[in-house]
Design a protein around this motif. Structure first.
Motif, PDB file in Angstrom:
ATOM      1  N   ARG A  76      10.557  -0.043  -4.784  1.00 26.28           N
ATOM      2  CA  ARG A  76       9.374   0.632  -5.079  1.00 26.28           C
ATOM      3  C   ARG A  76       8.356  -0.334  -6.933  1.00 26.28           C
ATOM      4  O   ARG A  76       7.541   0.294  -6.332  1.00 26.28           O
ATOM      5  CB  ARG A  76       9.938   1.996  -5.491  1.00 26.28           C
ATOM      6  CG  ARG A  76       9.667   2.849  -4.148  1.00 26.28           C
ATOM      7  CD  ARG A  76      10.530   3.883  -4.373  1.00 26.28           C
ATOM      8  NE  ARG A  76       9.243   4.949  -5.215  1.00 26.28           N
ATOM      9  CZ  ARG A  76       9.554   5.914  -5.441  1.00 26.28           C
ATOM     10  NH1 ARG A  76      11.536   6.528  -5.080  1.00 26.28           N
ATOM     11  NH2 ARG A  76       8.762   6.258  -6.432  1.00 26.28           N
ATOM     12  N   ASN A  79       5.885  -2.999  -5.628  1.00 28.88           N
ATOM     13  CA  ASN A  79       4.472  -1.843  -5.208  1.00 28.88           C
ATOM     14  C   ASN A  79       4.364  -1.744  -5.994  1.00 28.88           C
ATOM     15  O   ASN A  79       2.345  -1.522  -6.032  1.00 28.88           O
ATOM     16  CB  ASN A  79       4.847  -1.416  -4.421  1.00 28.88           C
ATOM     17  CG  ASN A  79       5.284  -1.794  -2.650  1.00 28.88           C
ATOM     18  OD1 ASN A  79       5.936  -3.326  -2.757  1.00 28.88           O
ATOM     19  ND2 ASN A  79       6.580  -1.123  -2.459  1.00 28.88           N
ATOM     20  N   GLU A  83       0.029  -1.565  -6.998  1.00 28.85           N
ATOM     21  CA  GLU A  83      -0.634  -0.076  -7.210  1.00 28.85           C
ATOM     22  C   GLU A  83      -1.797  -0.087  -8.503  1.00 28.85           C
ATOM     23  O   GLU A  83      -2.651   0.132  -8.312  1.00 28.85           O
ATOM     24  CB  GLU A  83      -0.616   1.454  -6.938  1.00 28.85           C
ATOM     25  CG  GLU A  83       0.962   1.339  -5.582  1.00 28.85           C
ATOM     26  CD  GLU A  83       2.099   1.937  -5.438  1.00 28.85           C
ATOM     27  OE1 GLU A  83       2.366   2.642  -6.598  1.00 28.85           O
ATOM     28  OE2 GLU A  83       2.774   2.254  -4.654  1.00 28.85           O
ATOM     29  N   TRP A  92       2.348 -11.674  -8.385  1.00 34.28           N
ATOM     30  CA  TRP A  92       3.461 -10.597  -9.042  1.00 34.28           C
ATOM     31  C   TRP A  92       4.392 -11.911  -9.751  1.00 34.28           C
ATOM     32  O   TRP A  92       4.141 -13.264  -9.530  1.00 34.28           O
ATOM     33  CB  TRP A  92       4.258 -11.138  -8.055  1.00 34.28           C
ATOM     34  CG  TRP A  92       4.348  -9.883  -6.844  1.00 34.28           C
ATOM     35  CD1 TRP A  92       4.831  -7.961  -7.517  1.00 34.28           C
ATOM     36  CD2 TRP A  92       3.904  -9.380  -5.652  1.00 34.28           C
ATOM     37  NE1 TRP A  92       4.680  -7.264  -7.176  1.00 34.28           N
ATOM     38  CE2 TRP A  92       3.513  -7.618  -5.903  1.00 34.28           C
ATOM     39  CE3 TRP A  92       3.366  -9.548  -4.685  1.00 34.28           C
ATOM     40  CZ2 TRP A  92       3.708  -7.064  -4.357  1.00 34.28           C
ATOM     41  CZ3 TRP A  92       2.579  -8.766  -3.851  1.00 34.28           C
ATOM     42  CH2 TRP A  92       2.598  -8.165  -3.543  1.00 34.28           C
ATOM     43  N   PRO A 178       3.141  -2.046   2.197  1.00 36.41           N
ATOM     44  CA  PRO A 178       4.362  -2.754   1.098  1.00 36.41           C
ATOM     45  C   PRO A 178       5.571  -2.783   1.398  1.00 36.41           C
ATOM     46  O   PRO A 178       5.508  -3.178   2.640  1.00 36.41           O
ATOM     47  CB  PRO A 178       4.270  -1.548   0.123  1.00 36.41           C
ATOM     48  CG  PRO A 178       2.939   0.215   0.610  1.00 36.41           C
ATOM     49  CD  PRO A 178       3.209  -0.519   2.702  1.00 36.41           C
ATOM     50  N   MET A 179       5.562  -3.749   0.787  1.00 39.00           N
ATOM     51  CA  MET A 179       7.080  -5.096   0.520  1.00 39.00           C
ATOM     52  C   MET A 179       7.871  -3.447   1.238  1.00 39.00           C
ATOM     53  O   MET A 179       7.951  -1.816   0.346  1.00 39.00           O
ATOM     54  CB  MET A 179       7.559  -5.085  -0.656  1.00 39.00           C
ATOM     55  CG  MET A 179       9.276  -5.623  -1.042  1.00 39.00           C
ATOM     56  SD  MET A 179       9.427  -7.649  -0.016  1.00 39.00           S
ATOM     57  CE  MET A 179       8.521  -7.932  -1.528  1.00 39.00           C
TER      58      MET A 179
END
Length: 335
Positions: A76, A79, A83, A92, A178-179
């Motif tokens: 989370r 991600n 966002e 990343w 998302p991941m």
């Protein structure tokens, strides 16, 4: 994305990264390409990560620092930085890796020149805790084919997912979910991204992946540096602990009965069906899955055996607690 947005957003999720964080930030801030924002999402760190980040943010207006009130898990938080991004391109960054000063410039030059390429990365060196060279990472995946099923086939190869730390088109990332928070979620995320478009690997060692005892791979995949093209002795026994990886991705799953290899198989199948392709491409992807996963049926059996063992232990624990309650009740009645 607004007209005032930087061309590139860099997302850095971090948890207790004080040991290597400053070097990683310095590496990013020293890039020759400067039109970027650096988004840091601190996953409720308990060390000096917050102090380091706030000090850097006060000195450089490109840095946006966010701190989660509680640890939301690795996936989370990973991600979340995307966002919050506004750039045309996204990257990343890990709190412990380093980059050559021209890494961003060279990646963005490739993406600007060829719109069919959605991700650009480079060759990788492993470095130690002190930043000293350890070895080359020699798995180069040819995900530059114009045919999506060929890219899918290549990305099924065992690898360490360093492509995730390249520069990626933001609109390509928005075309896939998302991941996830399961074992090999990063590999399956890349697999899906490969179905969207081509990858390009710069034939220079300008990304430096740090190897140290606190990283997830060292904890759950201690043999990871043996995963290379020249090692013919790689076996199923050397695979990562996907049970531990699942909990690392999502700490709320700790103590629960998990079927990590079944979940991965399901996500592979979902990946094939995720994007629109021709029937020929679907069939080619399905054949690749069969070829790559054949011989690993024992891992599915392993999941079932571990789940059965957990259920048996849970039943015994519940039975023991019930007997304890019954004994206490009888004792109280006899008084």
């Amino acid at each position: 994305m607004t007209n005032n947005s930087p061309r590139l957003s860099i997302g850095l999720p971090v948890y207790n990264g004080e040991k290597f964080l400053q070097a990683a930030l310095d590496s990013l801030l020293a890039q020759t390409f400067t039109d970027f924002e650096l988004i840091i999402s601190d996953n409720a760190s308990t060390d000096n990560t917050e102090e380091i980040c706030r000090a850097y943010a006060a000195q450089d207006k490109r840095i946006r620092y966010y701190r989660n009130t509680e640890n939301i898990g690795c996936a989370r938080n990973f991600n979340r930085v995307f966002e919050l991004a506004t750039g045309e391109y996204f990257k990343w960054a890990a709190h412990d890796d380093l980059h050559a000063s021209d890494f961003l410039m060279k990646c963005i030059e490739v993406l600007d020149e060829d719109p069919t390429i959605i991700l650009c990365h480079s060759h990788v060196y492993f470095i130690d805790e002190h930043g000293e060279f350890l070895q080359k990472y020699d798995i180069q995946i040819k995900a530059d084919s114009p045919k999506n099923y060929q890219r899918f086939h290549e990305l099924l190869t065992k690898h360490l997912c360093y492509q995730l730390y390249g520069v990626i088109r933001s609109d390509a990332l928005r075309k896939i979910p998302p991941m996830g928070s399961y074992g090999n979620a990063d590999g399956i995320f890349l697999l899906r991204l490969g179905l969207v478009g081509k990858f390009y690997e710069i034939a220079e060692y300008i990304f430096f992946a740090r190897s140290h005892s606190q990283q997830s791979m060292s904890m759950f995949f201690p043999e990871y540096k043996l995963l290379n093209n020249s090692n013919n002795k790689y076996s199923l026994n050397m695979l990562p602990d996907f049970y531990a990886y699942t909990v690392w991705f999502d700490s709320s799953k700790k103590g629960k009965i998990l079927f990590p290899h079944w979940r991965m198989l399901w996500e592979y199948i979902v990946s094939v069906c995720l994007l629109q392709m021709s029937l020929h491409d679907y069939i080619c992807c399905a054949i690749s899955l069969y070829q790559k996963l054949r011989g690993k049926e024992s891992l599915l059996l392993k999941d079932l055996l571990i789940a059965a063992q957990q259920l048996w232990q849970s039943w015994h624990h519940t039975r023991f607690q019930a007997q304890e309650v019954e004994t206490q009740f009888i004792a109280s009645e006899q008084k």
